[in-house]
Design a protein around this motif. Structure first.
Motif, PDB file in Angstrom:
ATOM      1  N   VAL A  91       0.836  -1.203   0.000  1.00 39.58           N
ATOM      2  CA  VAL A  91       0.000   0.000   0.000  1.00 39.58           C
ATOM      3  C   VAL A  91       0.869   1.250   0.000  1.00 39.58           C
ATOM      4  O   VAL A  91       0.624   2.197  -0.770  1.00 39.58           O
ATOM      5  CB  VAL A  91      -0.951  -0.013   1.225  1.00 39.58           C
ATOM      6  N   GLU A  92       1.896   1.261   0.822  1.00 45.75           N
ATOM      7  CA  GLU A  92       2.771   2.434   0.923  1.00 45.75           C
ATOM      8  C   GLU A  92       3.540   2.654  -0.373  1.00 45.75           C
ATOM      9  O   GLU A  92       3.633   3.789  -0.872  1.00 45.75           O
ATOM     10  CB  GLU A  92       3.734   2.252   2.097  1.00 45.75           C
ATOM     11  N   HIS A  93       4.084   1.582  -0.944  1.00 45.68           N
ATOM     12  CA  HIS A  93       4.877   1.712  -2.168  1.00 45.68           C
ATOM     13  C   HIS A  93       4.009   2.135  -3.348  1.00 45.68           C
ATOM     14  O   HIS A  93       4.441   2.944  -4.183  1.00 45.68           O
ATOM     15  CB  HIS A  93       5.580   0.396  -2.473  1.00 45.68           C
ATOM     16  N   TYR A  94       2.789   1.600  -3.438  1.00 45.02           N
ATOM     17  CA  TYR A  94       1.910   1.956  -4.555  1.00 45.02           C
ATOM     18  C   TYR A  94       1.455   3.412  -4.451  1.00 45.02           C
ATOM     19  O   TYR A  94       1.358   4.125  -5.462  1.00 45.02           O
ATOM     20  CB  TYR A  94       0.708   1.021  -4.597  1.00 45.02           C
ATOM     21  N   SER A  95       1.194   3.876  -3.230  1.00 44.98           N
ATOM     22  CA  SER A  95       0.818   5.291  -3.064  1.00 44.98           C
ATOM     23  C   SER A  95       1.993   6.209  -3.412  1.00 44.98           C
ATOM     24  O   SER A  95       1.808   7.284  -4.005  1.00 44.98           O
ATOM     25  CB  SER A  95       0.336   5.544  -1.639  1.00 44.98           C
ATOM     26  N   GLN A  96       3.211   5.789  -3.077  1.00 44.66           N
ATOM     27  CA  GLN A  96       4.392   6.567  -3.472  1.00 44.66           C
ATOM     28  C   GLN A  96       4.555   6.579  -4.989  1.00 44.66           C
ATOM     29  O   GLN A  96       4.937   7.605  -5.576  1.00 44.66           O
ATOM     30  CB  GLN A  96       5.645   5.994  -2.812  1.00 44.66           C
ATOM     31  N   TYR A  97       4.263   5.442  -5.617  1.00 41.50           N
ATOM     32  CA  TYR A  97       4.337   5.373  -7.081  1.00 41.50           C
ATOM     33  C   TYR A  97       3.345   6.346  -7.724  1.00 41.50           C
ATOM     34  O   TYR A  97       3.679   7.054  -8.688  1.00 41.50           O
ATOM     35  CB  TYR A  97       4.057   3.935  -7.538  1.00 41.50           C
ATOM     36  N   ILE A  98       2.125   6.411  -7.191  1.00 41.57           N
ATOM     37  CA  ILE A  98       1.113   7.334  -7.719  1.00 41.57           C
ATOM     38  C   ILE A  98       1.574   8.777  -7.542  1.00 41.57           C
ATOM     39  O   ILE A  98       1.432   9.606  -8.452  1.00 41.57           O
ATOM     40  CB  ILE A  98      -0.241   7.097  -7.018  1.00 41.57           C
ATOM     41  N   HIS A  99       2.139   9.071  -6.386  1.00 47.23           N
ATOM     42  CA  HIS A  99       2.621  10.435  -6.124  1.00 47.23           C
ATOM     43  C   HIS A  99       3.736  10.815  -7.100  1.00 47.23           C
ATOM     44  O   HIS A  99       3.736  11.922  -7.672  1.00 47.23           O
ATOM     45  CB  HIS A  99       3.112  10.533  -4.685  1.00 47.23           C
ATOM     46  N   ASN A 100       4.696   9.907  -7.307  1.00 46.27           N
ATOM     47  CA  ASN A 100       5.799  10.196  -8.234  1.00 46.27           C
ATOM     48  C   ASN A 100       5.298  10.319  -9.666  1.00 46.27           C
ATOM     49  O   ASN A 100       5.798  11.165 -10.434  1.00 46.27           O
ATOM     50  CB  ASN A 100       6.857   9.091  -8.144  1.00 46.27           C
ATOM     51  N   LEU A 101       4.302   9.503 -10.048  1.00 45.14           N
ATOM     52  CA  LEU A 101       3.738   9.582 -11.396  1.00 45.14           C
ATOM     53  C   LEU A 101       3.061  10.937 -11.616  1.00 45.14           C
ATOM     54  O   LEU A 101       3.190  11.538 -12.687  1.00 45.14           O
ATOM     55  CB  LEU A 101       2.738   8.447 -11.600  1.00 45.14           C
ATOM     56  N   CYS A 102       2.358  11.419 -10.599  1.00 46.97           N
ATOM     57  CA  CYS A 102       1.725  12.741 -10.700  1.00 46.97           C
ATOM     58  C   CYS A 102       2.769  13.840 -10.869  1.00 46.97           C
ATOM     59  O   CYS A 102       2.574  14.776 -11.662  1.00 46.97           O
ATOM     60  CB  CYS A 102       0.875  13.008  -9.462  1.00 46.97           C
ATOM     61  N   ASN A 103       3.867  13.724 -10.155  1.00 42.89           N
ATOM     62  CA  ASN A 103       4.929  14.729 -10.283  1.00 42.89           C
ATOM     63  C   ASN A 103       5.532  14.723 -11.690  1.00 42.89           C
ATOM     64  O   ASN A 103       5.848  15.783 -12.250  1.00 42.89           O
ATOM     65  CB  ASN A 103       6.023  14.478  -9.249  1.00 42.89           C
ATOM     66  N   ARG A 104       5.673  13.529 -12.280  1.00 41.59           N
ATOM     67  CA  ARG A 104       6.246  13.447 -13.634  1.00 41.59           C
ATOM     68  C   ARG A 104       5.283  13.991 -14.683  1.00 41.59           C
ATOM     69  O   ARG A 104       5.718  14.606 -15.663  1.00 41.59           O
ATOM     70  CB  ARG A 104       6.594  11.995 -13.958  1.00 41.59           C
ATOM     71  N   LEU A 105       3.993  13.743 -14.498  1.00 46.28           N
ATOM     72  CA  LEU A 105       2.999  14.178 -15.479  1.00 46.28           C
ATOM     73  C   LEU A 105       2.538  15.615 -15.252  1.00 46.28           C
ATOM     74  O   LEU A 105       1.730  16.132 -16.028  1.00 46.28           O
ATOM     75  CB  LEU A 105       1.781  13.242 -15.452  1.00 46.28           C
TER      76      LEU A 105
END
Length: 200
Positions: A91-105
């Motif tokens: 859960v923690e890693h997937y939420s971090q992935y979503i956050h990083n994806l938002c920053n890239r996009l």
């Protein structure tokens, strides 16, 4: 007067003066008397006045709910991307992935926070008997990534990437942010609420 006796007298005077000083130092070192009894001793060992003055700490204000942005024709309003599951690491890693994806996009992340952990007891009834017992306790973990002003044309691609990279056992949901979602961040305190109700 003999000239050779003058240096002897001078050296004798120097030796006697040195011996007097050594004796004085010896007496001062091994005596219990305070030689500085008349001197003020207040402030000795204090150093707080040498440090720079710190600004007074401000009291933490109660966190207020931010204004919910409404959707337009080109952008969504405030959205909550909710990640939940029983494995806290996933859960923690997937939420971090979503956050990083938002920053890239270039998608603006308003907030990213965790919700209180929920515990569920699994009860089992034996074949013989009527008394149930606890077989397991399941703990579900939830993380919220709050998005603001998500572009409507980018949203389908954004959701497709999230679903393709969704781990097994992790649930994903996207919904508009409401006041009830804000209140769900805090643990319920029925005892305190009862006392507040009695006071009012």
């Amino acid at each position: 007067v003999c000239l050779s006796s003058i240096p002897l007298q001078a050296s004798f005077a120097l030796h006697s003066r040195a011996l007097d000083q050594a004796g004085l130092l010896f007496r001062l070192a091994f005596s219990n008397e305070r030689q500085y009894r008349t001197m003020p001793t207040h402030g000795i060992g204090k150093y707080k006045h040498l440090l720079p003055k710190e600004a007074p700490k401000k009291k933490k204000e109660r966190q207020q709910m931010k204004q919910i942005k409404t959707a337009t024709d080109a952008e969504y309003g405030t959205l909550n991307v909710k990640v939940s599951g029983y494995d806290m690491i996933l859960v923690e890693h997937y939420s971090q992935y979503i956050h990083n994806l938002c920053n890239r996009l270039g998608v603006k992340v308003a907030e990213s926070y965790a919700l209180p952990t929920k515990s569920t007891e699994v009860m089992v009834m034996p074949e013989q008997g009527t008394k149930m017992y606890v077989d397991a306790i399941l703990k579900s973990h939830e993380r919220i990534v709050q998005l603001s002003q998500l572009n409507a044309t980018l949203c389908p691609t954004f959701m497709e990437v999230l679903l393709k990279n969704q781990p097994e056992g992790i649930q994903l949901s996207v919904k508009p942010h409401t006041e009830a979602d804000y209140q769900a961040r805090f643990k319920a305190r029925p005892e305190l609420e009862g006392l507040m109700a009695q006071m009012t």
